[in-house]
Design a protein around this motif. Structure first.
Motif, short mmCIF file in Angstrom:
data_model
loop_
_atom_site.label_atom_id
_atom_site.label_comp_id
_atom_site.label_asym_id
_atom_site.label_seq_id
_atom_site.Cartn_x
_atom_site.Cartn_y
_atom_site.Cartn_z
N SER A 114 0.89 -1.26 -0.20
CA SER A 114 -0.11 0.09 0.00
C SER A 114 0.87 1.28 -0.12
N VAL A 115 2.07 1.27 0.44
CA VAL A 115 3.11 2.29 0.37
C VAL A 115 3.81 2.34 -0.97
N HIS A 116 3.98 1.18 -1.53
CA HIS A 116 4.43 1.06 -2.73
C HIS A 116 3.51 1.67 -3.80
N GLY A 117 2.32 1.37 -3.73
CA GLY A 117 1.35 1.63 -4.66
C GLY A 117 1.18 3.28 -4.84
N ILE A 118 1.71 4.13 -3.87
CA ILE A 118 1.54 5.45 -4.28
C ILE A 118 2.58 5.92 -5.23
N ARG A 119 3.32 5.11 -5.70
CA ARG A 119 4.33 5.35 -6.56
C ARG A 119 3.60 5.62 -8.02
N GLU A 120 2.44 4.79 -8.26
CA GLU A 120 1.62 4.92 -9.18
C GLU A 120 1.06 6.58 -9.42
N TYR A 121 0.88 7.14 -8.46
CA TYR A 121 -0.03 8.36 -8.60
C TYR A 121 1.27 9.42 -8.77
N ALA A 122 2.56 8.80 -8.20
CA ALA A 122 3.57 10.02 -8.55
C ALA A 122 4.08 9.96 -9.73
N THR A 123 4.07 8.69 -10.53
CA THR A 123 4.78 8.35 -11.78
C THR A 123 3.76 9.15 -12.90
N CYS A 124 2.33 9.06 -12.40
CA CYS A 124 1.38 9.55 -13.55
C CYS A 124 1.60 11.11 -13.70
N ARG A 125 2.24 11.60 -12.75
CA ARG A 125 2.27 13.04 -12.46
C ARG A 125 3.62 13.56 -12.54
N GLY A 126 4.33 12.66 -13.30
CA GLY A 126 5.92 13.18 -13.51
C GLY A 126 6.85 12.94 -12.34
N ALA A 127 6.62 12.64 -11.27
CA ALA A 127 7.44 12.66 -10.12
C ALA A 127 8.32 11.22 -10.28
N GLN A 128 9.61 11.56 -9.65
CA GLN A 128 10.48 10.56 -9.26
C GLN A 128 10.28 9.64 -8.15
N THR A 129 10.35 8.24 -8.13
CA THR A 129 10.27 7.59 -7.08
C THR A 129 11.55 7.22 -6.79
N ILE A 130 11.95 7.00 -5.39
CA ILE A 130 13.36 6.80 -4.98
C ILE A 130 13.37 6.03 -3.87
N TYR A 131 13.92 4.76 -3.91
CA TYR A 131 13.98 3.75 -2.93
C TYR A 131 15.11 3.86 -1.88
N ILE A 132 14.96 3.91 -0.68
CA ILE A 132 15.90 3.70 0.28
C ILE A 132 16.21 2.21 0.60
N PRO A 133 17.33 1.69 0.28
CA PRO A 133 17.56 0.26 0.47
C PRO A 133 17.28 -0.34 1.60
N SER A 134 17.16 -1.86 1.82
CA SER A 134 16.71 -2.56 3.14
C SER A 134 18.33 -3.01 3.61
N THR A 135 18.28 -3.18 4.78
CA THR A 135 19.41 -3.97 5.52
C THR A 135 19.09 -5.32 5.01
N PRO A 136 19.84 -6.31 5.11
CA PRO A 136 19.78 -7.67 5.11
C PRO A 136 18.77 -8.32 5.95
N ASN A 137 18.18 -7.92 7.11
CA ASN A 137 17.41 -7.92 8.08
C ASN A 137 16.52 -7.25 8.12
N GLY A 138 16.04 -6.44 6.97
CA GLY A 138 14.86 -5.36 6.92
C GLY A 138 15.25 -4.25 7.25
N GLY A 139 14.32 -3.14 7.21
CA GLY A 139 14.48 -1.77 7.69
C GLY A 139 15.51 -1.05 7.07
N MET A 140 15.98 0.21 7.55
CA MET A 140 16.89 0.94 6.77
C MET A 140 17.75 1.50 7.73
N GLU A 141 18.92 1.88 7.15
CA GLU A 141 19.86 2.45 7.87
C GLU A 141 19.85 3.97 7.90
N SER A 142 19.53 4.41 9.34
CA SER A 142 19.33 6.08 9.37
C SER A 142 20.27 6.85 8.55
#
Length: 573
Positions: free
Chosen positions: A220-248
């Motif tokens: 449901s969070v990923h799905g927002i990228r559809e609206y962003a893409t349709c309006r010309g915005a760029q979607t940027i992903y912050i990578p996950s660690t091997p155990n999930g989450g993100m490094e601050s």
């Protein structure tokens, strides 16, 4: 003209007061230190109060405070029904985790509100999929409905006024529970996904906008990228660690790199997953404040965080936050909420209108005047007014027990993880499971403390040669043992890919690819086995999960279950 009721400049006001259900009126939560005596008179009295309040409602026998309590009532969750290995294991568990006894009130809750689990012999460990409802909440709501007449809120009849009053009461209860200031309002939705969709479809993305989110996020969070893409915005992903989450540190660097140069020309949105539903990682909420200082609008997916974690919006002033109430206290399903700053809500532009969201509509024509109340502009059609009183009661209910929950789950999680890691196959002495999710590091000692991770264990089962056992076999076998768990990717493909180490395979996907295609490329079933604990979890649940996992370690038992699974599913032997 639109969906508003007829104008009435001098309405006759009738005031309704709703009596607070007895079951919630005297349940209290107090901070208890590890040195407190759990058999003190105060603790015993509180047990009597909690039991009496529920008994008063259900018609059960009410024990007076002068009657003696069973010696073990405070912290033994029906252990008298267990014998042999289970009882011995419980005693060892209490020796290792004496702080578990401080959560005695949850044992009383288990006996009074979740008796159906023991009656059915079911071990429920899918709280991340949906919490179990307390029986007293259902009784309270059923009693309320049987004594009141509620009507559609889009009118001025007495029944409509009553419904509107309870809807407003529910909004206030949500704001109070999350400690939100009057700068916020509540938009009721069908669930957290509906709340996230509202933000996505209404956010003013442009060609200069960025949408930043973590790889380890719900669909449901990923799905927002559809609206962003349709309006010309760029979607940027912050990578996950091997155990999930993100490094601050990595997240902050990326937020800085792709930050909005102008809120007017390129408004940008940062969506943070408070807690992953598959990796068990809790992301730092400080990222919300940091992103805000850079000019981002911020969105928090708190669907997995809110059920077991105390969260204060006043301490973390996010622009918008999404929750589902069934994940918090089991009932009602079909009701969620977007808790949102009013100043942010006015920036959102709905792409359509419907019943309930407008005041005047020109037909034929193009003129539309939106509803006066901000939240009404985002609540399509008629809100679920029959269920909103249950939200108010559910939040009151959870307020009483939530302070004790992290401590209990900390003890159970440490015991569960350590026990699963010790399991070995009887024929090869190799590990039975591989735990992929983040393990809790900090062991809690006091009521009111907050954990550094959630209460989810995502793992795969291994055969004696070290190969992964199909998740579908594990799920079938668990059901044969009356253990309710879940398998799959949990609507979190990024988190699952990180845990399973298949990020490179994910990059090679092509348009039209199916799950079967993906599994053929990887060479095995995709996903994990997820065990998640929650409000009604106790030692017996964890013990039975360990017993089930132990049965997979026994060659003879595993082969017997395998034959049954092959016969039932038609899988290849």
């Amino acid at each position: 003209m639109g969906n508003s009721h007829s104008s009435n400049n001098s309405p006759t006001k009738r005031w309704f007061s709703r009596k607070r259900p007895t079951i919630f009126s005297r349940i209290t939560s107090t901070r208890i230190s590890a040195g407190s005596s759990i058999h003190s008179s105060e603790a015993s009295h509180e047990t009597v109060v909690a039991e009496n309040e529920k008994a008063h409602y259900s018609g059960d026998h009410v024990r007076t405070s002068s009657e003696p309590l069973p010696v073990t009532v405070a912290y033994t969750p029906a252990i008298e029904a267990e014998h042999g290995d289970a009882a011995a294991a419980y005693n060892l568990f209490i020796e290792e985790f004496p702080e578990y006894k401080l959560t005695w009130i949850l044992d009383t809750l288990r006996r009074t509100d979740f008796r159906r689990l023991d009656r059915a012999g079911e071990t429920y460990v899918d709280y991340m999929g949906g919490s179990l409802y307390p029986e007293s909440l259902i009784r309270a709501h059923t009693n309320f409905l049987s004594h009141n007449v509620l009507g559609n809120t889009h009118s001025v009849s007495n029944s409509s006024k009553l419904s509107l009053k309870y809807a407003d009461e529910a909004r206030e209860a949500v704001l109070s529970f999350f400690k939100a200031s009057p700068d916020y309002t509540v938009v009721f939705t069908a669930n957290a996904s509906g709340a996230l969709k509202l933000v996505g479809e209404s956010y003013p993305f442009t060609g200069g906008s960025s949408y930043l989110l973590g790889t380890d996020s719900h669909n449901s969070v990923h799905g927002i990228r559809e609206y962003a893409t349709c309006r010309g915005a760029q979607t940027i992903y912050i990578p996950s660690t091997p155990n999930g989450g993100m490094e601050s540190k990595i997240a902050k660097n990326m937020l800085l790199k792709y930050g909005p140069r102008s809120k007017e020309l390129g408004p940008s949105l940062f969506a943070l997953t408070g807690q992953s539903n598959i990796s068990n990682s809790k992301n730092s909420l400080e990222l919300i404040e940091y992103a805000s200082t850079l000019g981002y609008n911020t969105l928090l997916d708190a669907a997995a965080l809110a059920p077991t974690t105390t969260f204060s919006i006043s301490e973390c002033p996010v622009d918008a936050m999404a929750v589902s109430f069934y994940k918090m206290f089991g009932y009602p399903t079909g009701v969620g909420a977007l808790i949102i700053k009013k100043s942010f809500l006015v920036q959102l532009k709905r792409p359509w209108f419907s019943g309930g969201t407008v005041d005047v509509v020109q037909v034929p024509g193009t003129i539309v005047t939106r509803a006066h109340e901000l939240h009404e502009r985002f609540e399509d059609g008629t809100i679920n007014y029959l269920m909103l009183p249950a939200v108010t009661d559910g939040l009151r209910f959870l307020t009483a027990y939530l302070p004790f929950l992290p401590l209990r789950l900390s003890s159970l999680m440490h015991y569960l993880v350590d026990s699963l890691l010790r399991l070995k196959h009887d024929v090869s002495q190799t590990p039975v499971v591989r735990i992929l999710s983040r393990r809790p590091v900090r062991r809690l000692r006091f009521v009111g403390d907050q954990a550094d991770a959630g209460s989810v264990v995502s793992l795969v089962f291994l055969d004696p040669s070290g190969e992964m056992i199909p998740n579908s076999f594990i799920e079938y076998s668990a059901s044969q043992k009356n253990v309710s768990l879940r398998t799959g990717c949990m609507c979190n493909p990024g988190g699952a890919a990180s845990l399973l180490g298949i990020e490179e395979d994910m990059k090679r996907l092509y348009p039209g690819v199916t799950l079967v295609d993906f599994e053929n490329v990887v060479g095995r079933e995709l996903g994990v086995v997820r065990i998640s604990l929650g409000l009604a979890s106790n030692f017996q649940d964890v013990w039975r999960v360990i017993e089930f996992a132990s049965s997979i370690a026994r060659e003879e038992t595993r082969r017997s279950l395998w034959d049954l699974w092959v016969e039932a599913s038609g899988a290849k032997a």
